[in-house]
Motif scaffolding. Structure first.
Motif, PDB file in Angstrom:
ATOM      1  N   UNK A 432      58.819 -42.431 -22.571  1.00 38.65           N
ATOM      2  CA  UNK A 432      59.006 -43.766 -21.916  1.00 38.65           C
ATOM      3  C   UNK A 432      60.640 -44.233 -21.704  1.00 38.65           C
ATOM      4  N   UNK A 433      61.215 -43.389 -22.201  1.00 36.24           N
ATOM      5  CA  UNK A 433      62.734 -43.887 -22.053  1.00 36.24           C
ATOM      6  C   UNK A 433      63.273 -43.899 -20.940  1.00 36.24           C
ATOM      7  N   UNK A 434      63.963 -45.153 -20.403  1.00 41.90           N
ATOM      8  CA  UNK A 434      64.534 -45.353 -19.336  1.00 41.90           C
ATOM      9  C   UNK A 434      65.871 -44.445 -18.912  1.00 41.90           C
ATOM     10  N   UNK A 435      66.371 -43.945 -20.113  1.00 35.83           N
ATOM     11  CA  UNK A 435      67.570 -43.320 -19.755  1.00 35.83           C
ATOM     12  C   UNK A 435      67.397 -41.861 -19.856  1.00 35.83           C
ATOM     13  N   UNK A 436      66.154 -41.364 -19.642  1.00 38.65           N
ATOM     14  CA  UNK A 436      66.055 -40.062 -19.526  1.00 38.65           C
ATOM     15  C   UNK A 436      65.780 -39.687 -17.863  1.00 38.65           C
ATOM     16  N   UNK A 437      66.017 -38.522 -17.506  1.00 32.44           N
ATOM     17  CA  UNK A 437      65.783 -38.352 -15.925  1.00 32.44           C
ATOM     18  C   UNK A 437      64.150 -38.453 -15.926  1.00 32.44           C
ATOM     19  N   UNK A 438      63.843 -39.256 -14.692  1.00 28.25           N
ATOM     20  CA  UNK A 438      62.274 -39.499 -14.614  1.00 28.25           C
ATOM     21  C   UNK A 438      61.867 -40.557 -15.488  1.00 28.25           C
ATOM     22  N   UNK A 439      62.605 -41.248 -16.286  1.00 28.49           N
ATOM     23  CA  UNK A 439      62.363 -42.304 -17.200  1.00 28.49           C
ATOM     24  C   UNK A 439      61.575 -43.279 -16.392  1.00 28.49           C
ATOM     25  N   UNK A 440      60.956 -44.253 -17.189  1.00 28.98           N
ATOM     26  CA  UNK A 440      59.900 -44.957 -16.536  1.00 28.98           C
ATOM     27  C   UNK A 440      60.642 -46.496 -16.150  1.00 28.98           C
ATOM     28  N   UNK A 441      60.170 -47.094 -14.851  1.00 28.61           N
ATOM     29  CA  UNK A 441      60.507 -48.432 -14.415  1.00 28.61           C
ATOM     30  C   UNK A 441      59.401 -49.238 -15.110  1.00 28.61           C
ATOM     31  N   UNK A 442      59.567 -50.383 -14.640  1.00 31.72           N
ATOM     32  CA  UNK A 442      58.927 -51.541 -15.362  1.00 31.72           C
ATOM     33  C   UNK A 442      57.321 -51.621 -15.080  1.00 31.72           C
ATOM     34  N   UNK A 443      57.055 -51.144 -13.737  1.00 32.34           N
ATOM     35  CA  UNK A 443      55.520 -51.042 -13.745  1.00 32.34           C
ATOM     36  C   UNK A 443      54.861 -49.678 -14.419  1.00 32.34           C
ATOM     37  N   UNK A 444      55.566 -48.786 -14.608  1.00 34.22           N
ATOM     38  CA  UNK A 444      55.316 -47.545 -15.517  1.00 34.22           C
ATOM     39  C   UNK A 444      55.140 -47.875 -16.845  1.00 34.22           C
ATOM     40  N   UNK A 445      56.119 -48.734 -17.398  1.00 31.64           N
ATOM     41  CA  UNK A 445      56.116 -49.191 -18.653  1.00 31.64           C
ATOM     42  C   UNK A 445      55.044 -49.969 -19.096  1.00 31.64           C
ATOM     43  N   UNK A 446      54.557 -50.931 -18.084  1.00 33.56           N
ATOM     44  CA  UNK A 446      53.358 -51.597 -18.386  1.00 33.56           C
ATOM     45  C   UNK A 446      52.010 -50.640 -18.173  1.00 33.56           C
ATOM     46  N   UNK A 447      52.105 -49.746 -17.424  1.00 34.31           N
ATOM     47  CA  UNK A 447      51.280 -49.022 -17.535  1.00 34.31           C
ATOM     48  C   UNK A 447      50.845 -48.213 -18.864  1.00 34.31           C
ATOM     49  N   UNK A 448      52.092 -47.590 -19.237  1.00 34.78           N
ATOM     50  CA  UNK A 448      52.131 -46.725 -20.566  1.00 34.78           C
ATOM     51  C   UNK A 448      51.628 -47.632 -21.647  1.00 34.78           C
ATOM     52  N   UNK A 449      52.007 -48.781 -21.764  1.00 32.56           N
ATOM     53  CA  UNK A 449      51.753 -49.857 -22.639  1.00 32.56           C
ATOM     54  C   UNK A 449      50.145 -50.018 -22.576  1.00 32.56           C
ATOM     55  N   UNK A 450      49.727 -50.174 -21.238  1.00 32.10           N
ATOM     56  CA  UNK A 450      48.228 -50.404 -21.178  1.00 32.10           C
ATOM     57  C   UNK A 450      47.469 -49.291 -21.828  1.00 32.10           C
ATOM     58  N   UNK A 451      48.013 -47.916 -21.567  1.00 32.73           N
ATOM     59  CA  UNK A 451      47.367 -46.668 -21.921  1.00 32.73           C
ATOM     60  C   UNK A 451      47.367 -46.804 -23.596  1.00 32.73           C
ATOM     61  N   UNK A 452      48.278 -47.234 -24.461  1.00 36.77           N
ATOM     62  CA  UNK A 452      48.439 -47.248 -25.714  1.00 36.77           C
ATOM     63  C   UNK A 452      47.379 -48.537 -26.059  1.00 36.77           C
ATOM     64  N   UNK A 453      47.444 -49.581 -25.538  1.00 40.09           N
ATOM     65  CA  UNK A 453      46.527 -50.818 -25.581  1.00 40.09           C
ATOM     66  C   UNK A 453      45.208 -50.301 -25.789  1.00 40.09           C
ATOM     67  N   UNK A 454      44.595 -49.594 -24.843  1.00 42.12           N
ATOM     68  CA  UNK A 454      43.325 -49.284 -24.567  1.00 42.12           C
ATOM     69  C   UNK A 454      42.802 -48.103 -25.720  1.00 42.12           C
ATOM     70  N   UNK A 455      43.812 -47.293 -26.296  1.00 43.55           N
ATOM     71  CA  UNK A 455      43.537 -46.391 -27.329  1.00 43.55           C
ATOM     72  C   UNK A 455      43.785 -47.221 -28.737  1.00 43.55           C
ATOM     73  N   UNK A 456      44.070 -48.446 -28.814  1.00 41.28           N
ATOM     74  CA  UNK A 456      44.430 -49.354 -29.836  1.00 41.28           C
ATOM     75  C   UNK A 456      45.538 -48.851 -30.933  1.00 41.28           C
ATOM     76  N   UNK A 457      46.392 -48.343 -30.147  1.00 44.05           N
ATOM     77  CA  UNK A 457      47.770 -47.898 -30.790  1.00 44.05           C
ATOM     78  C   UNK A 457      48.787 -48.902 -30.742  1.00 44.05           C
ATOM     79  N   UNK A 458      48.563 -49.818 -31.334  1.00 41.82           N
ATOM     80  CA  UNK A 458      49.203 -51.174 -31.128  1.00 41.82           C
ATOM     81  C   UNK A 458      50.854 -51.089 -31.088  1.00 41.82           C
ATOM     82  N   UNK A 459      51.266 -50.454 -31.882  1.00 38.50           N
ATOM     83  CA  UNK A 459      52.663 -50.503 -32.036  1.00 38.50           C
ATOM     84  C   UNK A 459      53.347 -49.967 -30.878  1.00 38.50           C
ATOM     85  N   UNK A 460      52.766 -48.872 -30.229  1.00 37.28           N
ATOM     86  CA  UNK A 460      53.318 -48.342 -29.110  1.00 37.28           C
ATOM     87  C   UNK A 460      52.983 -49.027 -27.859  1.00 37.28           C
TER      88      UNK A 460
END
Length: 657
Positions: A432-460
């Motif tokens: 999810x790091x923004x500083x790596x090539x292909x790193x995530x933008x804001x909407x992608x971060x929200x989607x990744x966070x949602x993925x973790x939320x849905x799996x109840x991995x709350x810290x991520x």
């Protein structure tokens, strides 16, 4: 925990059941390989590796096997690994390890070959090796010395990369001898004596025989006859006084004032008085500002010294000194929300004029928001309150599907849910790091966070969502798992549920099996001894520390202790939070002295971990209160003032652990 979606292999999506079964058959092998890696058992790793072929975490298995024998590996093996796992975290992790090894070997040609592909780019030692190569080749920029110093000063432990770069830069006059001596001073201050010796070896190798006595027996060295000469003697005296000041401020100050001051340069004296002042300030001593008063030039002080002078000035109500100290900090430090806020407060103290008011308002406006302690305070200074921010536009099914199909995110969640939390967190952060090539933008971060939320991995879920700048998804940043259990228990014993949630979020990020390095366990991170005491206090029979991993028991014990601490500290949320983190004895001492605005008191908490903890718990509490009540909230109303306990009032729990 919910079952993970299948890991994407190339572009094909395997069906869930066969995939899960295949992975589960290899889980034990991967777990055994992690244990073998931690033990450095190369033979065991080699024997187990075939059993991990095709597993979702095969990149980790392959990484562990090669990393364990990297020192004897051939470059062709490293290249083959990097090609086989191209684009993964494990590829870049091994490249990082390989670059460090090449640097240690002074194999500059291979280092230069591998370094351009290093995507993380966050290893200070690797960066220093690269600067050293540029210096050796004669291609280093004029700013290379300053860049190297930033990395070197930030490293607390002994390193080879920046130390070797420092030697090259010093020889080329890209840095000054004083720069190296300052590294030695920082090492002495941090009690990193190997760091001190390495720096002195670079700048004054002839002084090494006298250095040992200066470090090991500073009192004897300072009260005897120092044998080194000139600049070397002065700096050895500085190092000895530094060592002394870390444990005996008064004696160090006395020797500096009565004996050694006239023999040192103005810069050396200023630095030492800054250090002595800082040590006194961290002890909340009223003498701190008198020590700082001996400083003749603020530019000779570090940002850390200036920060503690600011804190001491806040305690003393010396607002002009608060402003002056912040002005003397580096530009980067002055931009931090903490010093932006206190600079604005300093401008508003002592009959401000229209110009001061305008400048203060501009500073408040620059940081005002809902995200943190000083951001919330600045918002209130502007006459506003904390409310739920507007939710971002809902994620589309396509955005969610893209996150669910990301191989790095899947591997990370699989590792976390298997029990390989450290590995999973590192891969998740990399992906999810923004500083790596292909790193995530804001909407992608929200989607990744949602993925973790849905799996109840709350810290991520929380940490990923926190990285968005343009929008705030409060539901992701401030989730409320186990809502009925937490709210009912809190209200049943007279606690604000928002305060409980604010504390849990900071303690464990809602990780059920969290365990700290000192043994605190579960959602509310309760120490076993504290849990036993609390269980007896509330009449919970048959309790054993293993029950702390049970959700409801942990909440029962944790909230009971928090309520007892809150009662012990007269309902002060900042004091109770400090007690929860550092034990009640310390905040009992820290509250002695003048009656302070609780924000000033919190900023003066001597332990950086506890200082950060108190501020984050209170800021979390305000956000959770806004969500739970749907009403605007005030941080200031939860702070109040902090001062000595009323001597006439009985102590509710003298034995509170």
């Amino acid at each position: 925990m919910k079952i993970l979606t299948p890991l994407i292999a190339g572009a094909a999506l395997a069906t869930a059941a066969p995939w899960a079964g295949a992975q589960n058959r290899g889980d034990d092998t991967v777990l055994e390989m992690q244990k073998a890696f931690r033990k450095g058992d190369k033979q065991r790793l080699a024997a187990l590796l075939p059993g991990a072929r095709g597993h979702a975490l095969e990149p980790w298995a392959a990484y562990w096997e090669l990393r364990a024998r990297l020192e004897e590996a051939q470059p062709s093996e490293v290249t083959a690994f990097l090609q086989r796992w191209a684009g993964t975290y494990q590829e870049d992790r091994l490249r990082n390890d390989w670059l460090l090894l090449l640097g240690q070997r002074r194999d500059w040609d291979q280092f230069a070959e591998f370094h351009p592909q290093f995507r993380m780019g966050d290893d200070r030692e690797v960066h220093c090796y690269a600067l050293a190569i540029e210096q050796i080749k004669g291609t280093a920029a004029e700013s290379a010395g300053a860049e190297m110093l930033r990395h070197w000063y930030a490293l607390r432990e002994l390193d080879d990369g920046c130390s070797s770069a420092a030697a090259e830069m010093l020889a080329a006059k890209k840095i000054k001898p004083l720069d190296v001596w300052r590294k030695a001073r920082l090492g002495a201050e941090a009690n990193r004596l190997r760091v001190v010796r390495k720096a002195v070896e670079i700048v004054a190798p002839d002084a090494l025989p006298q250095l040992r006595e200066a470090l090991d027996s500073p009192t004897k060295y300072l009260t005897g006859r120092a044998t080194a000469r000139g600049k070397e003697r002065q700096e050895l005296v500085v190092l000895a006084l530094t060592r002394m000041a870390m444990s005996d401020v008064a004696n160090a100050a006395s020797l500096l004032d009565s004996k050694w001051g006239p023999h040192l340069s103005a810069e050396e004296r200023n630095w030492l008085w800054g250090l002595i002042g800082k040590q006194a300030a961290t002890a909340l001593s009223p003498d701190a500002l008198s020590y700082y008063a001996n400083v003749g030039r603020d530019a000779d002080l570090t940002d850390d010294m200036l920060a503690w002078r600011t804190r001491a000035a806040l305690r003393a109500g010396q607002w002009k000194l608060v402003g002056r100290s912040i002005d003397a900090m580096s530009p980067a430090a002055r931009q931090e929300s903490v010093w932006t806020y206190w600079k604005a407060r300093a401008l508003m103290a002592n009959r401000p004029g229209d110009e001061d008011r305008a400048a203060a308002r501009q500073l408040y406006a620059r940081i005002a928001g809902t995200t943190g302690f000083y951001e919330q305070l600045a918002l209130e200074e502007l006459g506003e309150r904390v409310t739920q921010p507007p939710a971002p536009a809902p994620l589309t099914e396509e955005e969610k599907a893209t996150a669910r199909a990301n191989p790095g995110l899947n591997r990370a969640l699989y590792a976390i849910l298997m029990g390989l939390r450290s590995e999973g967190v590192r891969e998740w952060n990399y992906t999810t790091n923004l500083h790596t090539p292909g790193g995530m933008g804001e909407r992608e971060l929200l989607a990744a966070a949602d993925f973790a939320c849905q799996r109840e991995v709350w810290d991520r879920c929380i940490n990923t969502s926190e990285r968005t700048k343009g929008v705030i998804d409060a539901a992701q940043r401030f989730p409320m798992p186990f809502r009925s259990a937490v709210v009912e228990r809190a209200r049943g014993i007279g606690l604000d549920p928002a305060y409980v949630y604010g504390l849990i979020r900071q303690e464990s990020r809602f990780i059920m099996d969290a365990r700290s390095g000192v043994g605190a366990s579960g959602l509310m991170q309760v120490m076993p001894a504290t849990a036993r005491w609390t269980a007896r206090k509330i009449g919970l029979e048959g309790f054993s520390p293993q029950q702390l991993y049970d959700r409801d028991t942990n909440i029962t014990i944790g909230t009971a202790y928090l309520k007892l601490a809150l009662d012990d500290f007269d309902g002060s949320m900042p004091l109770a939070a400090a007690a929860y983190n550092a034990g009640p004895g310390r905040p009992r001492n820290w509250r002695n002295g003048p009656v302070l605005d609780a924000a000033i008191w919190a900023e003066n908490v001597p332990f950086s971990e506890t200082r950060d903890y108190v501020k984050k718990v209170l800021a979390n509490t305000v956000n959770y209160a806004a969500i739970l009540t749907g009403q605007p909230q005030s941080l200031k109303s939860r702070l109040g003032t902090v001062g000595p306990r009323d001597a006439r009032a009985p102590e509710p729990n003298k034995d509170l652990p």
